[in-house]
Scaffold this active site. Structure first.
Site, PDB file in Angstrom:
ATOM      1  N   ASP A  23       0.838  -1.196   0.000  1.00  0.00           N
ATOM      2  CA  ASP A  23       0.000   0.000   0.000  1.00  0.00           C
ATOM      3  C   ASP A  23       0.872   1.244   0.000  1.00  0.00           C
ATOM      4  O   ASP A  23       0.929   1.989   0.984  1.00  0.00           O
ATOM      5  CB  ASP A  23      -0.945  -0.022   1.208  1.00  0.00           C
ATOM      6  CG  ASP A  23      -1.980  -1.127   1.093  1.00  0.00           C
ATOM      7  OD1 ASP A  23      -2.317  -1.499  -0.047  1.00  0.00           O
ATOM      8  OD2 ASP A  23      -2.439  -1.621   2.132  1.00  0.00           O
ATOM      9  N   LYS A  44       0.655  -7.953  -2.354  1.00  0.00           N
ATOM     10  CA  LYS A  44      -0.645  -7.491  -2.858  1.00  0.00           C
ATOM     11  C   LYS A  44      -0.496  -6.116  -3.508  1.00  0.00           C
ATOM     12  O   LYS A  44       0.016  -5.176  -2.886  1.00  0.00           O
ATOM     13  CB  LYS A  44      -1.659  -7.400  -1.719  1.00  0.00           C
ATOM     14  CG  LYS A  44      -3.042  -6.950  -2.188  1.00  0.00           C
ATOM     15  CD  LYS A  44      -4.088  -7.133  -1.114  1.00  0.00           C
ATOM     16  CE  LYS A  44      -4.257  -5.921  -0.232  1.00  0.00           C
ATOM     17  NZ  LYS A  44      -5.040  -4.825  -0.832  1.00  0.00           N
ATOM     18  N   ASP A  71      -5.352  -6.891  -6.422  1.00  0.00           N
ATOM     19  CA  ASP A  71      -6.600  -6.610  -5.708  1.00  0.00           C
ATOM     20  C   ASP A  71      -7.322  -5.421  -6.349  1.00  0.00           C
ATOM     21  O   ASP A  71      -7.277  -4.311  -5.826  1.00  0.00           O
ATOM     22  CB  ASP A  71      -6.261  -6.332  -4.231  1.00  0.00           C
ATOM     23  CG  ASP A  71      -7.499  -6.192  -3.371  1.00  0.00           C
ATOM     24  OD1 ASP A  71      -8.575  -6.662  -3.791  1.00  0.00           O
ATOM     25  OD2 ASP A  71      -7.389  -5.613  -2.270  1.00  0.00           O
ATOM     26  N   LYS A  73     -10.669  -5.670  -7.268  1.00  0.00           N
ATOM     27  CA  LYS A  73     -12.099  -5.810  -6.927  1.00  0.00           C
ATOM     28  C   LYS A  73     -12.995  -5.480  -8.121  1.00  0.00           C
ATOM     29  O   LYS A  73     -13.783  -4.542  -8.100  1.00  0.00           O
ATOM     30  CB  LYS A  73     -12.467  -4.948  -5.726  1.00  0.00           C
ATOM     31  CG  LYS A  73     -11.691  -5.298  -4.469  1.00  0.00           C
ATOM     32  CD  LYS A  73     -12.205  -4.531  -3.262  1.00  0.00           C
ATOM     33  CE  LYS A  73     -11.484  -4.907  -1.996  1.00  0.00           C
ATOM     34  NZ  LYS A  73     -10.087  -4.463  -1.931  1.00  0.00           N
ATOM     35  N   ASP A  76     -18.372  -5.260 -12.868  1.00  0.00           N
ATOM     36  CA  ASP A  76     -18.856  -4.621 -14.099  1.00  0.00           C
ATOM     37  C   ASP A  76     -19.725  -5.630 -14.832  1.00  0.00           C
ATOM     38  O   ASP A  76     -20.004  -6.711 -14.293  1.00  0.00           O
ATOM     39  CB  ASP A  76     -17.644  -4.173 -14.948  1.00  0.00           C
ATOM     40  CG  ASP A  76     -17.955  -2.951 -15.801  1.00  0.00           C
ATOM     41  OD1 ASP A  76     -19.065  -2.898 -16.379  1.00  0.00           O
ATOM     42  OD2 ASP A  76     -17.106  -2.056 -15.902  1.00  0.00           O
ATOM     43  N   ASN A  79     -19.327  -9.246 -19.727  1.00  0.00           N
ATOM     44  CA  ASN A  79     -18.411  -9.190 -20.861  1.00  0.00           C
ATOM     45  C   ASN A  79     -17.143  -8.412 -20.511  1.00  0.00           C
ATOM     46  O   ASN A  79     -16.018  -8.853 -20.788  1.00  0.00           O
ATOM     47  CB  ASN A  79     -19.125  -8.541 -22.054  1.00  0.00           C
ATOM     48  CG  ASN A  79     -18.343  -8.715 -23.329  1.00  0.00           C
ATOM     49  OD1 ASN A  79     -17.923  -9.818 -23.656  1.00  0.00           O
ATOM     50  ND2 ASN A  79     -18.129  -7.627 -24.043  1.00  0.00           N
ATOM     51  N   THR A 135     -15.832  -4.388   4.484  1.00  0.00           N
ATOM     52  CA  THR A 135     -15.921  -4.193   5.939  1.00  0.00           C
ATOM     53  C   THR A 135     -16.152  -2.731   6.309  1.00  0.00           C
ATOM     54  O   THR A 135     -16.480  -2.421   7.442  1.00  0.00           O
ATOM     55  CB  THR A 135     -14.650  -4.695   6.650  1.00  0.00           C
ATOM     56  OG1 THR A 135     -13.528  -4.219   5.930  1.00  0.00           O
ATOM     57  CG2 THR A 135     -14.615  -6.200   6.741  1.00  0.00           C
ATOM     58  N   ARG A 196      -3.568  -7.779  13.002  1.00  0.00           N
ATOM     59  CA  ARG A 196      -2.682  -6.983  13.853  1.00  0.00           C
ATOM     60  C   ARG A 196      -2.021  -7.890  14.878  1.00  0.00           C
ATOM     61  O   ARG A 196      -2.688  -8.402  15.784  1.00  0.00           O
ATOM     62  CB  ARG A 196      -3.463  -5.880  14.591  1.00  0.00           C
ATOM     63  CG  ARG A 196      -3.898  -4.730  13.707  1.00  0.00           C
ATOM     64  CD  ARG A 196      -2.703  -3.931  13.176  1.00  0.00           C
ATOM     65  NE  ARG A 196      -3.101  -2.881  12.244  1.00  0.00           N
ATOM     66  CZ  ARG A 196      -3.259  -3.042  10.930  1.00  0.00           C
ATOM     67  NH1 ARG A 196      -3.054  -4.217  10.370  1.00  0.00           N
ATOM     68  NH2 ARG A 196      -3.590  -2.024  10.161  1.00  0.00           N
ATOM     69  N   GLN A 205      -7.872   0.125  11.609  1.00  0.00           N
ATOM     70  CA  GLN A 205      -8.591  -1.151  11.650  1.00  0.00           C
ATOM     71  C   GLN A 205      -9.243  -1.262  13.022  1.00  0.00           C
ATOM     72  O   GLN A 205      -8.565  -1.150  14.041  1.00  0.00           O
ATOM     73  CB  GLN A 205      -7.627  -2.339  11.444  1.00  0.00           C
ATOM     74  CG  GLN A 205      -6.938  -2.356  10.096  1.00  0.00           C
ATOM     75  CD  GLN A 205      -7.809  -2.981   9.002  1.00  0.00           C
ATOM     76  OE1 GLN A 205      -9.020  -3.070   9.138  1.00  0.00           O
ATOM     77  NE2 GLN A 205      -7.173  -3.373   7.909  1.00  0.00           N
ATOM     78  N   GLY A 225      -0.488  -5.350   6.001  1.00  0.00           N
ATOM     79  CA  GLY A 225       0.083  -4.117   5.456  1.00  0.00           C
ATOM     80  C   GLY A 225       0.948  -3.420   6.477  1.00  0.00           C
ATOM     81  O   GLY A 225       2.105  -3.774   6.699  1.00  0.00           O
ATOM     82  N   ARG A 226       0.344  -2.438   7.150  1.00  0.00           N
ATOM     83  CA  ARG A 226       1.127  -1.536   8.010  1.00  0.00           C
ATOM     84  C   ARG A 226       1.981  -2.185   9.084  1.00  0.00           C
ATOM     85  O   ARG A 226       3.088  -1.691   9.347  1.00  0.00           O
ATOM     86  CB  ARG A 226       0.200  -0.457   8.585  1.00  0.00           C
ATOM     87  CG  ARG A 226      -0.182   0.558   7.522  1.00  0.00           C
ATOM     88  CD  ARG A 226      -1.388   1.341   7.874  1.00  0.00           C
ATOM     89  NE  ARG A 226      -2.598   0.515   7.812  1.00  0.00           N
ATOM     90  CZ  ARG A 226      -3.826   0.960   8.039  1.00  0.00           C
ATOM     91  NH1 ARG A 226      -4.008   2.233   8.365  1.00  0.00           N
ATOM     92  NH2 ARG A 226      -4.855   0.156   7.944  1.00  0.00           N
TER      93      ARG A 226
HETATM   94  O1  C5P Z   1      -2.261  -1.930   6.724  1.00  0.00           O
HETATM   95  P1  C5P Z   1      -3.254  -3.050   6.891  1.00  0.00           P
HETATM   96  O2  C5P Z   1      -2.655  -4.339   7.425  1.00  0.00           O
HETATM   97  O3  C5P Z   1      -4.483  -2.626   7.628  1.00  0.00           O
HETATM   98  O4  C5P Z   1      -3.670  -3.361   5.384  1.00  0.00           O
HETATM   99  C1  C5P Z   1      -4.579  -4.332   5.068  1.00  0.00           C
HETATM  100  C2  C5P Z   1      -4.757  -4.447   3.586  1.00  0.00           C
HETATM  101  O5  C5P Z   1      -5.900  -5.241   3.347  1.00  0.00           O
HETATM  102  C3  C5P Z   1      -5.012  -3.119   2.862  1.00  0.00           C
HETATM  103  O6  C5P Z   1      -4.487  -3.247   1.534  1.00  0.00           O
HETATM  104  C4  C5P Z   1      -6.514  -3.011   2.845  1.00  0.00           C
HETATM  105  O7  C5P Z   1      -7.005  -2.284   1.756  1.00  0.00           O
HETATM  106  C5  C5P Z   1      -6.920  -4.474   2.719  1.00  0.00           C
HETATM  107  N1  C5P Z   1      -8.234  -4.776   3.277  1.00  0.00           N
HETATM  108  C6  C5P Z   1      -8.589  -4.556   4.605  1.00  0.00           C
HETATM  109  N2  C5P Z   1      -9.820  -4.884   5.073  1.00  0.00           N
HETATM  110  C7  C5P Z   1     -10.684  -5.418   4.259  1.00  0.00           C
HETATM  111  C8  C5P Z   1     -10.359  -5.664   2.940  1.00  0.00           C
HETATM  112  C9  C5P Z   1      -9.114  -5.330   2.475  1.00  0.00           C
HETATM  113  O8  C5P Z   1      -7.793  -4.079   5.384  1.00  0.00           O
HETATM  114  N3  C5P Z   1     -11.839  -5.757   4.726  1.00  0.00           N
END
Ligand code: C5P
Length: 249
Positions: A23, A44, A71, A73, A76, A79, A135, A196, A205, A225-226
């Site tokens: 990210d 990702k 990712d 998502k 549409d 086709n 979410t 986490r 989150q 991610g973070r």
């Molecule tokens: O930094 P963090 O661990 O929160 O990042 C989680 C990743 O997962 C981000 O790319 C976020 O967009 C994605 N994500 C999420 N929760 C969801 C769906 C996707 O945190 N419900």
């Protein structure tokens, strides 16, 4: 050939089950992280990085010996989604996302696109992963867009539909992964973000789970991610997560 055969979960190491969310806004930042994380296999790429750096960058990551979870998502008409999936297959990514709310025909066209192009071109076609209810949506948000079911019921309904249409797996929040695991075929691959470790900060989150709990509840992969990419020592953060899960069976 069932798509699942192309990705034998049991042969994956714990390092390979942690998908690092790139990210970040640029190729430079993304490459820095990839270099700092030699033990990570899956990265990702989301909409932001894809829009900023394009499909060439996805190919570059793959050329460096990494796997990409794209990712975007998709949502549409059938086709358009089918044709877009064909392009994504050619990129060589291993996983990609689409909204289950796009409906049966849309998902079927995506599955066909993967199966048609699977034959000789790519060794591993991408796994098609369904997004059920974002979410970020609350029960009032769902009501506002005309969804009468309770949020958890809507997730279950969409998870079943995705399975019926032949998707390979689902993206599940920590709250829903246990329930989804119970109702879908054991072959469905479940991927859980919102992770986490106990030693990291929650950021934005709200409902999170530890890596260990996510796997115990039935996740096959986690997206982090973070806790890794914002750490001053990404390599150490990644290794710490592996340490916390590696005794799971
Ligand atoms: O930094 P963090 O661990 O929160 O990042 C989680 C990743 O997962 C981000 O790319 C976020 O967009 C994605 N994500 C999420 N929760 C969801 C769906 C996707 O945190 N419900």
């Amino acid at each position: 050939m069932p798509l699942r055969e192309t990705l034998p979960i049991s042969s994956f190491s714990w390092e390979e089950r942690i998908i690092v969310a790139l990210d970040v806004a640029s190729r430079t930042e993304a490459l820095r992280l990839i270099t700092l994380l030699p033990q990570a296999k899956f990265f990702k790429v989301g909409l932001r990085l894809f829009v900023a750096e394009g499909p060439e960058f996805v190919e570059e990551i793959i050329k460096r010996g990494k796997e990409v979870f794209l990712d975007l998502k998709l949502h549409d008409i059938p086709n358009t989604v089918g044709q877009t999936v064909e392009e994504i297959v050619n990129l060589g990514v291993r996983m990609m996302t689409l909204h289950v709310a796009g409906g049966r025909m849309m998902m079927k066209r995506a599955v066909e696109a993967v199966q048609n192009l699977n034959a000789s071109k790519k060794k591993y076609p991408p796994l098609l992963l369904g997004v059920t209810v974002l979410t970020s949506l609350t029960p009032p948000d769902l009501q506002e867009i005309g969804v009468a079911l309770e949020l958890s019921q809507q997730v279950v309904r969409l998870a079943r539909l995705a399975e019926e249409c032949g998707l390979d797996g689902l993206i599940c929040s920590p709250q829903e992964v246990g329930e989804v695991r119970r109702i879908v075929n054991p072959e469905m691959i479940l991927i859980t973000p919102g992770i986490r470790p106990s030693w990291s900060t929650k950021n934005d989150q709200r409902r999170v789970t530890t890596p260990r709990e996510a796997f115990q509840k039935g996740a096959d992969f986690i997206v982090v991610g973070r806790p890794i990419i914002a750490s001053s020592r990404p390599h150490e953060a990644f290794s710490r997560i592996v340490e916390e899960i590696k005794d799971l069976t």
